[in-house]
Design a protein around this motif. Structure first.
Motif, short mmCIF file in Angstrom:
data_model
loop_
_atom_site.label_atom_id
_atom_site.label_comp_id
_atom_site.label_asym_id
_atom_site.label_seq_id
_atom_site.Cartn_x
_atom_site.Cartn_y
_atom_site.Cartn_z
N THR A 51 0.86 -1.19 0.04
CA THR A 51 0.15 -0.11 0.02
C THR A 51 0.92 1.27 -0.05
N TYR A 52 0.29 2.28 -0.40
CA TYR A 52 1.12 3.57 -0.48
C TYR A 52 0.18 4.77 -0.35
N SER A 53 0.37 5.69 0.41
CA SER A 53 -0.44 6.50 0.56
C SER A 53 0.22 8.06 0.25
N PHE A 54 -0.66 9.13 -0.27
CA PHE A 54 -0.23 10.32 -0.69
C PHE A 54 -1.42 11.38 -0.87
N GLY A 55 -1.33 12.39 -0.32
CA GLY A 55 -2.47 13.58 -0.29
C GLY A 55 -3.91 12.98 0.11
N GLY A 56 -3.88 12.23 1.15
CA GLY A 56 -5.27 11.58 1.40
C GLY A 56 -5.55 10.40 0.75
N ASN A 57 -5.01 10.16 -0.32
CA ASN A 57 -5.35 9.06 -1.28
C ASN A 57 -4.48 7.71 -0.66
N THR A 58 -5.07 6.55 -0.81
CA THR A 58 -4.37 5.26 -0.55
C THR A 58 -4.57 4.36 -1.75
N ILE A 59 -3.41 3.83 -2.07
CA ILE A 59 -3.42 3.01 -3.27
C ILE A 59 -3.11 1.39 -2.57
N ASP A 60 -3.90 0.37 -2.91
CA ASP A 60 -3.75 -0.92 -2.36
C ASP A 60 -3.21 -1.79 -3.60
N PHE A 61 -2.16 -2.07 -3.87
CA PHE A 61 -1.38 -2.60 -5.24
C PHE A 61 -2.04 -3.93 -5.22
N LYS A 62 -1.81 -4.75 -4.11
CA LYS A 62 -2.02 -6.06 -4.01
C LYS A 62 -3.53 -6.27 -4.37
N ALA A 63 -4.60 -5.50 -3.77
CA ALA A 63 -5.97 -5.61 -3.96
C ALA A 63 -6.36 -5.13 -5.26
N GLN A 64 -5.55 -4.08 -6.02
CA GLN A 64 -5.79 -3.50 -7.18
C GLN A 64 -7.04 -2.61 -7.16
N GLU A 65 -7.04 -1.65 -5.87
CA GLU A 65 -7.99 -0.73 -5.72
C GLU A 65 -7.26 0.47 -5.03
N ALA A 66 -8.17 1.55 -5.07
CA ALA A 66 -7.64 2.88 -4.42
C ALA A 66 -8.66 3.65 -3.59
N ARG A 67 -8.34 4.25 -2.76
CA ARG A 67 -9.43 4.98 -2.02
C ARG A 67 -8.85 6.54 -1.90
N THR A 68 -9.83 7.30 -2.63
CA THR A 68 -9.40 8.66 -2.72
C THR A 68 -9.73 9.58 -1.58
N ALA A 69 -9.04 10.66 -1.78
CA ALA A 69 -9.14 11.81 -0.39
C ALA A 69 -10.51 12.01 -0.11
N ASN A 70 -11.72 11.83 -1.08
CA ASN A 70 -12.82 12.15 -0.56
C ASN A 70 -13.44 10.60 -0.15
N GLY A 71 -12.64 9.66 0.19
CA GLY A 71 -13.35 8.30 0.50
C GLY A 71 -13.95 7.45 -0.52
N GLU A 72 -13.74 7.92 -1.72
CA GLU A 72 -14.40 7.13 -2.96
C GLU A 72 -13.49 5.92 -3.19
N LYS A 73 -13.79 4.64 -3.42
CA LYS A 73 -13.36 3.48 -3.47
C LYS A 73 -13.19 3.22 -4.89
N ILE A 74 -12.10 2.76 -5.67
CA ILE A 74 -11.84 2.89 -7.20
C ILE A 74 -11.01 1.75 -7.32
N PRO A 75 -11.68 0.56 -8.39
CA PRO A 75 -11.00 -0.46 -8.84
C PRO A 75 -9.97 0.03 -9.72
N LEU A 76 -8.78 -0.84 -9.72
CA LEU A 76 -7.69 -0.46 -10.62
C LEU A 76 -7.54 -1.43 -11.40
N SER A 77 -7.36 -1.54 -12.99
CA SER A 77 -6.77 -2.32 -13.71
C SER A 77 -5.53 -2.58 -13.38
N LYS A 78 -5.03 -3.96 -13.68
CA LYS A 78 -3.72 -4.54 -13.72
C LYS A 78 -2.73 -3.43 -14.20
N LYS A 79 -2.86 -2.99 -15.27
CA LYS A 79 -2.17 -1.85 -15.87
C LYS A 79 -1.88 -0.71 -15.31
#
Length: 241
Positions: free
Chosen positions: A143-171
């Protein structure tokens, strides 16, 4: 013929030895093990590709003239899914064109036969050390966090600064990780192509631009005035923090 009792002070690294000439294979394996390496054997390109799928290696020694699938094709195939492992080609083909082809297809080094064992061992040691330094310098966690955003590389998803959960593609995950690992440095387009899309697939610059635009929508407070994700015209892309 190749005996060299010199011991290396190092942790035990694993090497995949791909060589179909049995006497040479056995001699190399013996000397590598005397140096403290763990050696896995493969005698053709197909077996090498299968081994890489099932096991982690610190280095691959790849002969070119192999049955079924030659060493150049095997190297190219391995690079499609594994961009970190150093590959050292051993070959009786010694022309400049042969060397250039091997390096273009993904090898990190190219040594022609007959070779000096001491030189081979030094090249192996340098390739492994260089790769470890790069990994230690750049690797980020799951996982990596910046500016209130958090990326979970293993789960391939992110949570934005406003709390929205975003699925990420592999690429998307791979490109984010690559940019973050090279924080504050421009990552050339060629490196992105090799690391994210593989050696045989060449998306247009526009494709990468679209990924960067998506990242700005996800993670920037103002996508038109980005703080984190930048395009450097004619060169590449950069993550800054």
């Amino acid at each position: 013929m190749f005996f060299n009792p010199r011991k290396m002070e190092k942790t035990k690294y694993s090497i995949l030895l791909v060589e179909d000439e049995e006497n040479l294979h056995d001699t190399l394996k013996m000397n590598l093990e005397l140096e403290g390496y763990e050696v896995t054997s493969a005698y053709d390109g197909a077996a090498a590709m299968k081994a890489v799928q099932n096991e982690y290696f610190d280095l691959i020694i790849m002969d070119v003239m192999l049955p079924e699938i030659d060493g150049i094709s095997a190297t190219q195939n391995i690079r499609l899914t594994n961009n970190e492992v150093p590959i050292l080609i051993l070959s009786a083909k010694s022309t400049s064109a042969d060397k250039v082809l091997g390096l273009k297809k993904g090898a990190d080094d190219y040594l022609t036969k007959p070779f000096d064992l001491e030189e081979l061992m030094l090249r192996i040691e340098k390739l492994i050390k260089k790769n470890k330094i790069i990994q230690e310098k750049s690797t980020v966690g799951d996982t990596y966090s910046f500016g209130g955003n958090t990326i979970d590389f293993k789960a391939q998803e992110a949570r934005t600064a406003n709390g929205e959960k975003i699925p990420l593609s592999k690429k998307e995950s791979m490109l984010l990780k690559l940019l973050i690992e090279n924080k504050n440095e421009v990552v050339p387009r060629e490196k992105i192509l090799q690391s994210v899309w593989g050696y045989n697939v060449y998306p247009t610059t526009r494709t990468i631009d679209n990924f960067i635009l998506n990242f700005r929508k996800y993670f920037e407070a103002d996508s038109r005035n980005p703080i984190y994700f930048h395009s450097v015209r004619g060169v590449g892309y950069k993550y800054t923090e």
